[in-house]
Enzyme design. Sequence first.
Site, PDB file in Angstrom:
ATOM      1  N   PRO A 217      -6.373  -7.817  11.394  1.00  0.00           N
ATOM      2  CG  PRO A 217      -6.573  -7.699  13.691  1.00  0.00           C
ATOM      3  CD  PRO A 217      -5.653  -8.151  12.613  1.00  0.00           C
ATOM      4  CG  ASN A 218     -11.095  -4.723  12.578  1.00  0.00           C
ATOM      5  OD1 ASN A 218     -12.189  -5.235  12.395  1.00  0.00           O
ATOM      6  ND2 ASN A 218     -10.477  -4.769  13.737  1.00  0.00           N
TER       7      ASN A 218
ATOM      8  NE  ARG B 130     -18.004   3.683  11.641  1.00  0.00           N
ATOM      9  CZ  ARG B 130     -17.284   3.655  12.775  1.00  0.00           C
ATOM     10  NH1 ARG B 130     -16.602   2.597  13.113  1.00  0.00           N
ATOM     11  NH2 ARG B 130     -17.271   4.699  13.576  1.00  0.00           N
TER      12      ARG B 130
ATOM     13  CE1 TYR C   9      -5.945   2.985  10.575  1.00  0.00           C
ATOM     14  CE2 TYR C   9      -8.297   3.140  11.074  1.00  0.00           C
ATOM     15  CZ  TYR C   9      -7.003   2.868  11.473  1.00  0.00           C
ATOM     16  OH  TYR C   9      -6.749   2.487  12.765  1.00  0.00           O
TER      17      TYR C   9
ATOM     18  CG  ASN D 234      -1.014  -2.815   8.910  1.00  0.00           C
ATOM     19  OD1 ASN D 234      -1.058  -2.925  10.129  1.00  0.00           O
ATOM     20  ND2 ASN D 234      -1.597  -1.819   8.258  1.00  0.00           N
TER      21      ASN D 234
ATOM     22  CB  ALA E 184      -5.768  -4.446  16.866  1.00  0.00           C
TER      23      ALA E 184
ATOM     24  CG  HIS F 134      -0.852  -1.973  19.130  1.00  0.00           C
ATOM     25  ND1 HIS F 134       0.245  -1.292  18.649  1.00  0.00           N
ATOM     26  CD2 HIS F 134      -1.876  -1.649  18.291  1.00  0.00           C
ATOM     27  CE1 HIS F 134      -0.132  -0.569  17.579  1.00  0.00           C
ATOM     28  NE2 HIS F 134      -1.409  -0.781  17.349  1.00  0.00           N
TER      29      HIS F 134
ATOM     30  CD  GLU G 229       5.774  -2.475  13.418  1.00  0.00           C
ATOM     31  OE1 GLU G 229       6.982  -2.430  13.738  1.00  0.00           O
ATOM     32  OE2 GLU G 229       4.856  -2.136  14.191  1.00  0.00           O
TER      33      GLU G 229
ATOM     34  CG  HIS H 155       1.622   0.395  11.806  1.00  0.00           C
ATOM     35  ND1 HIS H 155       0.741  -0.598  12.184  1.00  0.00           N
ATOM     36  CD2 HIS H 155       2.810   0.089  12.369  1.00  0.00           C
ATOM     37  CE1 HIS H 155       1.377  -1.451  12.957  1.00  0.00           C
ATOM     38  NE2 HIS H 155       2.638  -1.067  13.081  1.00  0.00           N
ATOM     39  CB  ILE H 156      -2.588   2.708   6.883  1.00  0.00           C
ATOM     40  CG1 ILE H 156      -2.547   1.407   6.073  1.00  0.00           C
ATOM     41  CG2 ILE H 156      -3.265   3.835   6.092  1.00  0.00           C
ATOM     42  CD1 ILE H 156      -3.900   0.740   5.888  1.00  0.00           C
ATOM     43  CB  SER H 157      -2.794   5.660  11.022  1.00  0.00           C
ATOM     44  OG  SER H 157      -2.565   4.649  11.995  1.00  0.00           O
TER      45      SER H 157
ATOM     46  NE  ARG I  43      -4.716   6.098  15.405  1.00  0.00           N
ATOM     47  CZ  ARG I  43      -5.360   5.077  14.861  1.00  0.00           C
ATOM     48  NH1 ARG I  43      -4.767   4.335  13.925  1.00  0.00           N
ATOM     49  NH2 ARG I  43      -6.597   4.791  15.249  1.00  0.00           N
TER      50      ARG I  43
ATOM     51  NE  ARG J  12      -4.849   3.240  17.859  1.00  0.00           N
ATOM     52  CZ  ARG J  12      -5.776   2.330  17.505  1.00  0.00           C
ATOM     53  NH1 ARG J  12      -5.419   1.193  16.942  1.00  0.00           N
ATOM     54  NH2 ARG J  12      -7.059   2.575  17.686  1.00  0.00           N
TER      55      ARG J  12
HETATM   56  O1  CA2 Z   1      -2.340   2.315  10.960  1.00  0.00           O
HETATM   57  C1  CA2 Z   1      -2.414   1.084  10.790  1.00  0.00           C
HETATM   58  O2  CA2 Z   1      -2.170   0.533   9.721  1.00  0.00           O
HETATM   59  C2  CA2 Z   1      -2.894   0.192  11.948  1.00  0.00           C
HETATM   60  O3  CA2 Z   1      -2.130  -1.006  11.902  1.00  0.00           O
HETATM   61  C3  CA2 Z   1      -4.366  -0.071  11.669  1.00  0.00           C
HETATM   62  C4  CA2 Z   1      -5.091  -0.847  12.748  1.00  0.00           C
HETATM   63  C5  CA2 Z   1      -4.793  -0.265  14.146  1.00  0.00           C
HETATM   64  O4  CA2 Z   1      -5.319  -1.122  15.135  1.00  0.00           O
HETATM   65  C6  CA2 Z   1      -3.308  -0.072  14.387  1.00  0.00           C
HETATM   66  O5  CA2 Z   1      -3.105   0.518  15.670  1.00  0.00           O
HETATM   67  C7  CA2 Z   1      -2.684   0.815  13.333  1.00  0.00           C
HETATM   68  C8  CA2 Z   1      -6.609  -0.850  12.460  1.00  0.00           C
HETATM   69  C9  CA2 Z   1      -6.972  -1.515  11.134  1.00  0.00           C
HETATM   70  C10 CA2 Z   1      -8.157  -0.953  10.421  1.00  0.00           C
HETATM   71  O6  CA2 Z   1      -9.203  -0.536  11.297  1.00  0.00           O
HETATM   72  C11 CA2 Z   1     -10.306   0.106  10.774  1.00  0.00           C
HETATM   73  C12 CA2 Z   1     -11.037   0.904  11.663  1.00  0.00           C
HETATM   74  C13 CA2 Z   1     -12.136   1.581  11.190  1.00  0.00           C
HETATM   75  C14 CA2 Z   1     -12.533   1.451   9.879  1.00  0.00           C
HETATM   76  C15 CA2 Z   1     -11.819   0.646   9.008  1.00  0.00           C
HETATM   77  C16 CA2 Z   1     -10.697  -0.024   9.459  1.00  0.00           C
END
Ligand code: CA2
Length: 146
Positions: free
Chosen positions: A10-11, A18, A23, A74, A77, A80, A98, A100-102, A107, A111
């Site tokens: 998701p996302n 954003r 990211y 990846n 969310a 977790h 697995e 993760h970009i960040s 964090r 997480r």
């Molecule tokens: O660091 C990662 O790749 C994460 O899997 C990214 C997830 C986050 O929930 C994980 O804890 C770590 C979030 C995906 C992208 O979220 C966005 C938030 C704001 C703007 C664009 C994407």
Amino acid sequence: MMKILVINGPNINMLGIREPEIYGKATYSNLVEYVEKAASRLNVEVAFFQSNHEGSMVDAIQEAYGKFDGIVINPAAYTHTSVALLDALKSVGIPSVEVHISDVRQREDFRQVSFVRDACVATIMGKGFDGYVEAMEVLRGKQKES
Ligand code: CA2
């Protein structure tokens, strides 16, 4: 040729729109392009799946059975929260990494847990899009071993 499925949760489709400080500025389609180029260098066949829905991700993992030799995931969310994704990865038994970009270690506390980690041969975080490339290298190495 080794076949790898790259699953994003998701996302991830909102990347670049954003929170560029976390990211980066690149978008999901930039990610796909970047990983496709790396895959052709690595001589790996790659397919992509992104969904905001946990059940659709479970379906994609199940459908990978018998079709893919490795999964790069990846779960965003759902990392977790999702026992369903953990069980899906275990049920197909496809070697998975697995990503993760960040760097989630730096964090929030919420997480710090990963349910899917238990079903993965490695976890790569904090390396941006290169993490996906490294994950493919790990999977390729595993295949050569067996
Ligand atoms: O660091 C990662 O790749 C994460 O899997 C990214 C997830 C986050 O929930 C994980 O804890 C770590 C979030 C995906 C992208 O979220 C966005 C938030 C704001 C703007 C664009 C994407």
